[in-house]
Scaffold this motif. Structure first.
Motif, PDB file in Angstrom:
ATOM      1  N   ALA A  41       0.824  -1.218   0.000  1.00 56.28           N
ATOM      2  CA  ALA A  41       0.000   0.000   0.000  1.00 56.28           C
ATOM      3  C   ALA A  41       0.857   1.268   0.000  1.00 56.28           C
ATOM      4  O   ALA A  41       0.551   2.235  -0.703  1.00 56.28           O
ATOM      5  CB  ALA A  41      -0.927  -0.015   1.212  1.00 56.28           C
ATOM      6  N   MET A  42       1.926   1.268   0.800  1.00 57.08           N
ATOM      7  CA  MET A  42       2.749   2.482   0.878  1.00 57.08           C
ATOM      8  C   MET A  42       3.372   2.806  -0.484  1.00 57.08           C
ATOM      9  O   MET A  42       3.468   3.972  -0.861  1.00 57.08           O
ATOM     10  CB  MET A  42       3.827   2.302   1.946  1.00 57.08           C
ATOM     11  N   GLU A  43       3.784   1.779  -1.217  1.00 57.13           N
ATOM     12  CA  GLU A  43       4.363   2.015  -2.546  1.00 57.13           C
ATOM     13  C   GLU A  43       3.317   2.510  -3.529  1.00 57.13           C
ATOM     14  O   GLU A  43       3.599   3.362  -4.376  1.00 57.13           O
ATOM     15  CB  GLU A  43       4.988   0.720  -3.078  1.00 57.13           C
ATOM     16  N   ALA A  44       2.097   1.979  -3.409  1.00 60.27           N
ATOM     17  CA  ALA A  44       1.013   2.445  -4.287  1.00 60.27           C
ATOM     18  C   ALA A  44       0.728   3.922  -4.022  1.00 60.27           C
ATOM     19  O   ALA A  44       0.496   4.700  -4.949  1.00 60.27           O
ATOM     20  CB  ALA A  44      -0.238   1.590  -4.069  1.00 60.27           C
ATOM     21  N   ILE A  45       0.778   4.316  -2.739  1.00 62.31           N
ATOM     22  CA  ILE A  45       0.549   5.727  -2.383  1.00 62.31           C
ATOM     23  C   ILE A  45       1.685   6.595  -2.931  1.00 62.31           C
ATOM     24  O   ILE A  45       1.443   7.672  -3.486  1.00 62.31           O
ATOM     25  CB  ILE A  45       0.386   5.875  -0.849  1.00 62.31           C
ATOM     26  N   ARG A  46       2.912   6.116  -2.817  1.00 63.98           N
ATOM     27  CA  ARG A  46       4.035   6.896  -3.386  1.00 63.98           C
ATOM     28  C   ARG A  46       3.910   7.015  -4.903  1.00 63.98           C
ATOM     29  O   ARG A  46       4.256   8.045  -5.485  1.00 63.98           O
ATOM     30  CB  ARG A  46       5.386   6.271  -2.998  1.00 63.98           C
ATOM     31  N   ALA A  47       3.389   5.947  -5.545  1.00 65.15           N
ATOM     32  CA  ALA A  47       3.209   5.970  -7.008  1.00 65.15           C
ATOM     33  C   ALA A  47       2.154   6.984  -7.429  1.00 65.15           C
ATOM     34  O   ALA A  47       2.040   7.332  -8.614  1.00 65.15           O
ATOM     35  CB  ALA A  47       2.823   4.571  -7.512  1.00 65.15           C
TER      36      ALA A  47
END
Ligand code: ZN
Length: 428
Positions: free
Chosen positions: A366-372
């Motif tokens: 989830a954190m990577e999706a938010i950064r993306a």
């Protein structure tokens, strides 16, 4: 927008002789768009549209300050959707609407869709293909604060080849004049390619979009065939560089993806039938991937109704739809750089955040999706000095969701707080 040094800003306030009221956001959880872990119980202070302080604990308001109580929720940077079409929304009547809608219809619809997008938490979007240059007029009206909406990076009319995915006359009877050229975004050689890019500069576009392969929703048989030569793509890209444009390439088929990457484009959109060689090439060239899983899921779902799409479109929707999420998973695992994008305008405006759920389902934390959807696209668009993260000095482009997106990503679909341009558009 120009940045002003804090000292100059303070001097301006003192000269004006007024104490500016601040907005204090009490964030139970703060995801800043860059850090690997969230912070808890923070106060983010916004004054005159900018973040002026981030403090641990919940600061008590001074006279005239406004408090946003997100103590049970999560504060995030304003979200980016790197692939939307704000001038339309696909429906069962889309094919016939082509003959019925005028510029004014499209322009008014686009104002409604822009507002929905902003209220869903998206403060910046890349509009990758419009009609009547309406995305450019919409961008200007939003920048002038005449209508609410996200910051728009506008491509204007997408560039295709004759009969290609963005030829606006596909499927027309021959009695209609239907041989558009570079001005309308149809090219058939490198000279045309250069003219089409320069026309977009004249139109006021911010970026360039090409359709390097067939697509699902166009009235044409093949959804994946290559539709531009590498030479044409290279001519688009080299001309685009003269004007400071980045180039986004719609591409489903493996061959068209590789031509676009070798031709120098900055992002591949959809990427449905990307093979291992294509992924390797993208990593070598540093090309970004914008998967648009939402569009794939949406067309597949609609295609279950045999009458929803024109007969030539339905088989493409059934084939392409489910493949995109599988390709996303492979590309993520292989290390291709990914940015959040939905192709909304295919699916419904305001539903953009569903993409987060699909990305997490596809294996991205989830954190990577938010950064993306925050710091990564801000850097790509070269506006990370202003937005894309929560830090002192950045613009107050902020979004709040209930609960914790790191344990339940679906809360991204229930945005309760939106702030942009020193205006609170939605408050809990
Ligand atoms: Zn699109």
């Amino acid at each position: 927008m120009r940045r002003r040094a804090p000292a100059a800003w303070l001097a301006a306030v003192l000269l004006a002789g007024t104490a500016q009221a601040a907005t204090l956001i009490h964030a139970g959880r703060l995801i800043d768009g860059v850090s690997a872990a969230p912070r808890t119980r923070q106060t983010v202070v916004v004054e005159a549209g900018k973040i002026t302080a981030i403090e641990p604990g919940f600061r008590a308001p001074g006279a005239g300050d406004r408090v946003i109580d997100l103590s049970q929720g999560t504060l995030l940077p304003g979200l980016f959707d790197m692939h939307v079409h704000l001038t339309g929304e696909y429906s069962k009547t889309s094919e016939i609407d082509e003959y019925k809608l005028n510029e004014a219809d499209v322009a008014i619809d686009s104002v409604v869709y822009a507002q929905r997008t902003l209220l869903a938490g998206f403060t910046t979007v890349r509009d990758l293909g419009d009609e009547f240059r309406a995305s450019i007029a919409l961008r200007n009206a939003i920048n002038a604060h005449k209508v609410p909406g996200p910051r728009i990076i506008a491509a204007g009319k997408a560039i295709a080849s004759t009969g290609g995915h963005a030829d606006p006359t596909n499927g027309w009877a021959r009695k209609f004049p239907a041989d558009p050229g570079p001005e309308e975004g149809v090219i058939n050689n490198p000279d045309d390619a250069r003219k089409a890019v320069r026309q977009r500069y004249k139109d006021g576009s911010d970026t360039i979009k090409i359709t390097a392969t067939g697509g699902v929703l166009s009235i044409a048989k093949n959804g994946a065939n290559p539709q531009m030569t590498e030479e044409e793509i290279r001519a688009v890209v080299t001309t685009a560089r003269d004007y400071g444009f980045k180039v986004a390439a719609h591409a489903h088929g493996a061959e068209g993806i590789k031509r676009a990457v070798r031709g120098g484009v900055d992002s591949i959109e959809h990427g449905t039938f990307m093979d291992d060689e294509g992924m390797k090439l993208m990593k070598e060239h540093g090309t970004y991937y914008v998967p648009t899983i939402s569009a794939g899921r949406w067309v597949y779902e609609q295609a279950q109704d045999p009458d929803f799409f024109p007969p030539i479109v339905r088989p493409k929707a059934l084939e392409v739809g489910p493949q995109i999420q599988r390709t996303f998973s492979r590309a993520y695992k292989s290390g291709v750089k990914i940015m959040f994008g939905t192709d909304t305008g295919v699916s419904k405006h305001g539903d953009n955040a569903r993409e987060f759920r699909y990305m997490v389902e596809g294996g991205m934390p989830a954190m990577e999706a938010i950064r993306a959807a925050t710091s990564v696209p801000a850097k790509f668009l070269e506006i990370d000095d202003r937005t894309g993260s929560i830090a002192v000095g950045k613009l107050g482009e902020l979004v709040g969701v209930p609960g914790d997106p790191l344990t339940d990503i679906s809360v991204m679909e229930r945005v309760v707080f939106v702030m942009k341009d020193d205006t609170i558009y939605k408050a809990p």
